[in-house]
Design an enzyme around this catalytic site. Structure first.
Site, PDB file in Angstrom:
ATOM      1  CE1 TYR A   1     160.183  59.631 -36.587  1.00  0.00           C
ATOM      2  CE2 TYR A   1     161.229  60.455 -34.593  1.00  0.00           C
ATOM      3  CZ  TYR A   1     160.406  59.539 -35.227  1.00  0.00           C
ATOM      4  OH  TYR A   1     159.815  58.540 -34.490  1.00  0.00           O
TER       5      TYR A   1
ATOM      6  CE  LYS B   1     157.032  60.155 -34.873  1.00  0.00           C
ATOM      7  NZ  LYS B   1     155.946  59.173 -35.095  1.00  0.00           N
TER       8      LYS B   1
END
Length: 237
Positions: free
Chosen positions: A163, A167
């Site tokens: 994750y 980002k």
């Protein structure tokens, strides 16, 4: 549904049937925008749009066909797009690092990064018809290398590698797009730890979490481009 208004900014929020996406859409509608709630699930998306006085558009960011159909709908109904909020995202596998796989990485990137590119590509012609177009890419402090290396921050201790990597990729996409598309304001907004299903209910309110998004879209930061901010101000890259 909002009544047609050629003067009102037209906004699209992806992943907008709940959480940060829904609150962003609500605040944009409250500010007078004609808002499209983009969501994969038609039942949830239609209900969310009705709840806030917006319009529903079926939109799965992992599908070329779905995104193209969404762009065609917005073009037919509004003729342009003033504000695009790329928000749809997934956390991906929350497992021990030994169990992280390439398949898990592909799943996260397909939504969180490739999905952003797919949506930008499809809606770019509509954005370029607007007088002052804006793209807000919803990112995270977990994508900040500076915060990762600062042991005093929560970002240095939390977050899945998959994750967080997605980002960080969004952050780089943002600044590169901003440089290559000087006619469009393109920024990265960090909601911070926000109490949504994605965070397990931990963090500040969704209103607090959408402050940076709204400031980039309509507020005091609307003239900036290539910036990375949360509700407190600049986030270190």
């Amino acid at each position: 549904m909002t009544s047609p208004n050629e003067q009102a900014p037209v906004a699209l929020v992806t992943g907008a049937n709940q959480g940060i996406g829904l609150e962003t859409a609500r605040r944009l509608a409250e500010a007078g925008c004609t808002v499209y709630v983009g969501a994969r699930n038609p039942d949830r998306g239609t209900a969310a749009a009705a709840q806030i006085g917006a319009r529903f558009v079926a939109l799965d960011v992992t599908s070329d066909e779905s995104v193209a159909a969404a762009a065609a709908q917005v073009e037919a109904e509004a003729g342009r797009l003033d504000i695009l909020v790329n928000n749809a995202g997934i956390t991906g596998p929350q497992v021990d690092v030994h169990d992280l796989t390439a398949a898990g990485m592909e799943e996260v990137l397909a939504t969180n990064v490739v999905g952003y590119v797919r949506v930008i590509h499809a809606f770019l012609p509509l954005l370029e018809r607007a007088a002052e177009p804006s793209i807000v890419n919803v990112t995270s402090g977990l994508g900040s290398l500076a915060r990762f290396h600062d042991p005093s921050t929560i970002e240095s201790r939390a977050g899945s590698p998959l994750y967080a990597a997605s980002k960080a990729a969004i952050n780089m996409l943002t600044v590169r797009y901003a440089r290559r598309l000087p006619g469009i304001r393109i920024n990265a907004a960090d909601p911070g730890l926000t109490a949504t299903a994605l965070s397990g209910g931990m963090g500040h309110s969704v209103t607090d979490g959408t402050d940076a998004i709204i400031r980039f879209a309509l507020g005091e930061d609307r003239h900036l481009t290539g910036h990375y901010r949360d509700r407190e101000g600049d986030v270190p890259w």
